[in-house]
Design an enzyme around this catalytic site. Structure first.
Site, PDB file in Angstrom:
ATOM      1  N   LYS A   7       3.299  96.775  14.926  1.00  0.00           N
ATOM      2  CA  LYS A   7       3.885  96.349  16.155  1.00  0.00           C
ATOM      3  C   LYS A   7       3.101  94.885  17.104  1.00  0.00           C
ATOM      4  CE  LYS A   7       3.011  98.685  20.049  1.00  0.00           C
ATOM      5  NZ  LYS A   7       2.231  98.210  21.464  1.00  0.00           N
ATOM      6  N   ARG A  12       2.713  89.026  17.688  1.00  0.00           N
ATOM      7  CA  ARG A  12       2.116  87.795  16.680  1.00  0.00           C
ATOM      8  C   ARG A  12       3.205  86.635  16.291  1.00  0.00           C
ATOM      9  NH1 ARG A  12      -1.452  91.505  18.508  1.00  0.00           N
ATOM     10  NH2 ARG A  12      -3.736  90.727  18.476  1.00  0.00           N
ATOM     11  N   GLY A  76       1.087  94.726  27.335  1.00  0.00           N
ATOM     12  CA  GLY A  76      -0.348  94.052  27.859  1.00  0.00           C
ATOM     13  C   GLY A  76       0.078  93.185  26.968  1.00  0.00           C
ATOM     14  N   SER A 147     -11.461  91.961  23.023  1.00  0.00           N
ATOM     15  CA  SER A 147     -10.237  91.999  23.286  1.00  0.00           C
ATOM     16  C   SER A 147      -9.913  91.416  22.453  1.00  0.00           C
ATOM     17  CB  SER A 147      -9.581  91.718  24.587  1.00  0.00           C
ATOM     18  OG  SER A 147      -8.144  91.609  25.145  1.00  0.00           O
ATOM     19  N   GLN A 149      -5.804  90.404  22.376  1.00  0.00           N
ATOM     20  CA  GLN A 149      -5.076  90.250  23.660  1.00  0.00           C
ATOM     21  C   GLN A 149      -5.224  88.687  24.193  1.00  0.00           C
ATOM     22  OE1 GLN A 149      -3.886  92.910  25.605  1.00  0.00           O
ATOM     23  NE2 GLN A 149      -2.192  94.509  23.812  1.00  0.00           N
ATOM     24  N   ASP A 296      -6.945 101.850  19.210  1.00  0.00           N
ATOM     25  CA  ASP A 296      -5.676 102.736  19.999  1.00  0.00           C
ATOM     26  C   ASP A 296      -5.323 104.485  19.137  1.00  0.00           C
ATOM     27  OD1 ASP A 296      -4.797 100.282  21.533  1.00  0.00           O
ATOM     28  OD2 ASP A 296      -3.827  98.605  19.676  1.00  0.00           O
ATOM     29  N   LYS A 323      -6.293 101.363  29.817  1.00  0.00           N
ATOM     30  CA  LYS A 323      -5.085 100.976  28.994  1.00  0.00           C
ATOM     31  C   LYS A 323      -4.102 101.084  29.148  1.00  0.00           C
ATOM     32  CE  LYS A 323      -7.374  99.134  24.642  1.00  0.00           C
ATOM     33  NZ  LYS A 323      -6.692  97.857  24.703  1.00  0.00           N
ATOM     34  N   ARG A 327      -7.257 106.594  29.784  1.00  0.00           N
ATOM     35  CA  ARG A 327      -7.055 107.409  28.295  1.00  0.00           C
ATOM     36  C   ARG A 327      -8.256 108.612  28.188  1.00  0.00           C
ATOM     37  NH1 ARG A 327      -3.816 103.865  24.022  1.00  0.00           N
ATOM     38  NH2 ARG A 327      -2.218 104.134  24.690  1.00  0.00           N
ATOM     39  N   ARG A 369       0.557 106.897  23.593  1.00  0.00           N
ATOM     40  CA  ARG A 369       0.057 107.277  22.647  1.00  0.00           C
ATOM     41  C   ARG A 369      -0.184 109.003  23.023  1.00  0.00           C
ATOM     42  NH1 ARG A 369      -1.055 101.567  20.829  1.00  0.00           N
ATOM     43  NH2 ARG A 369      -0.294 101.154  18.680  1.00  0.00           N
TER      44      ARG A 369
END
Ligand code: S3P
Length: 409
Positions: A7, A12, A76, A147, A149, A296, A323, A327, A369
């Site tokens: 993913k 990307r 996200g 991060s 991202q 993750d 997240k 979590r 998840r």
């Protein structure tokens, strides 16, 4: 067995392909809802994409500011990376997302993008976020949230200026963006800092995306914890910033080996993962960069901790609170209800393995998840999966129930 394309890579590669002045082909792309959000948003910005899971083509197109709102759904990655991508192309846009995405921290991206010339409008601090992007500036930025991202978003935004941007980053964060862009001939240098500036790339790519490592984690966990099982996952992503879950399990005594590591193609490598039922697992302590390397995978890792002897100590996990759900809370609440010996605080969890767990109604907190982790736990304690959460699980792993059924048959 094989898995759909990773993913993180799929997001990307789609975004990078949209920047190239040529056509690109992506094979085995993830069919997850998150990746579909990226495709739809790019299409709304005039990027022509012919989406088929076996062969997706991204045609050479020019970005045009979208009239419609860009709905990033639960993703996200879509929202944060796309903001940088569009700012780098001087494209103003309005972004929205589901109720989970709307709660996630966005300042980590808006603060540096403002320094790069973007302006933002929110009404009473709420979504949708309107980004005005007319003025592009380079930046010298030290990325403190660790991060990938944010790092990716700033790399993309750095393409908007002829002057170099310098981005300091944490080396444990996944490095797909910079590796792919380096291999395609973007003007990017990766050392202690990432240096990036505007240039044109005209030749598209043709890539077979290796299987999703984060989906593989669920197959690995089910195999390691189920007597007599023995599974080979072929052609999965191999990347040093993403292997910590596997290496940690090996340290705990899991029978896992990695074979047939491929040569790098477009900054991407693949491997085959051999996994066997592993009767004796021992608890470990993980913290710091190791947590970043399996950020993750912490939900499914905490399930494995319940079956290891001694304590599994997971530290420096504050980031898990922001997240798709909180979590730490979701793992704690469900495991506690099932009878696990678990302790949590603001930044850590401690699980003492070996307690007999019983089934209860799982609260998945609308988090893919969390839902998958606890479906696996049901299997391991001899219950059936609920099969109720496809809608949530499709966010990242659409074939989850089918894959697990095949493993068990
Ligand atoms: C991702 C980075 C991580 C991860 C997310 C995917 C990526 O997020 O949790 O699922 O593809 O770059 P952060 O960058 O917020 O740590």
């Amino acid at each position: 067995m094989k898995l759909e394309g990773d993913k993180s890579l799929s997001h990307r590669l789609l975004m990078i392909a949209s920047l190239i002045q040529g056509d690109s082909i992506l094979r085995n792309i993830s069919t997850s809802k998150d990746v579909y959000s990226t495709i739809e948003c790019l299409q709304k910005c005039n990027i022509k994409i012919d989406y088929k899971d076996e062969k997706t083509t991204i045609f050479k197109s020019d970005f045009i500011a979208p009239e419609a709102i860009l709905d990033c759904g639960n993703s996200g990655s879509t929202l944060r990376m796309l903001m940088g991508l569009l700012h780098g192309q001087s494209i103003s846009a309005k972004f929205d997302g589901d109720s989970s995405l709307q709660k996630r921290p966005m300042n980590r991206i808006m603060i540096p993008l403002k320094k790069m010339g973007a302006t933002f409008e929110l009404s009473n601090g709420k979504f949708p976020i309107i980004m005005h992007s007319t003025n592009n500036q380079s930046i010298k930025y030290s990325e403190k949230t660790k991060s990938a991202q944010v790092k990716t978003s700033l790399i993309f935004a750095g393409l908007g200026s002829n002057e170099s941007s310098f981005i300091s980053y944490n080396k444990a964060t996944r490095d797909h963006t910079e590796k792919i862009m380096e291999s395609l001939g973007f003007d990017i240098k990766v050392k202690n800092k990432i240096t990036i500036r505007k240039n044109n790339v005209n030749i598209g790519m043709d890539i077979n995306i290796p299987g999703d490592l984060s989906s593989a984690a669920f197959v690995i966990a089910a195999t390691v914890l189920t007597p007599n099982s023995n599974v080979i996952i072929k052609n999965v992503l191999y990347n040093k910033t993403r292997m910590t879950f596997i290496y940690t399990l090996i340290k705990m005594g899991a029978k896992i080996s990695i074979k047939n590591i491929s040569k790098e193609e477009c900054g991407i490598q693949s491997c085959d993962i051999y996994i066997k039922y592993s009767k004796s697992l021992t608890g470990v302590k993980i913290k710091g960069d190791d947590v970043i390397g399996m950020i993750d995978e912490i939900p499914i890792f905490s399930i494995i901790g319940c079956f290891a002897s001694g304590a599994t100590n997971i530290q420096n996990i504050k980031e898990l609170k922001v997240k798709e759900s909180n979590r730490i809370n979701a793992i704690y609440q469900n495991l506690y209800d099932m009878g696990a010996d678990i302790f949590q605080d603001d930044d850590s969890m401690l699980i003492k393995g070996g307690k007999r767990l019983h089934n209860t109604t799982i609260n998945h907190f609308n988090d893919h998840r969390i839902a998958m982790s606890f479906e696996i736990l049901r299997l391991v304690i001899g219950e059936d999966m609920s099969y109720e959460y496809s809608n949530i699980i499709d966010i990242s792993f659409p074939g989850f129930y089918r894959t697990m059924d095949r493993l068990l048959s």
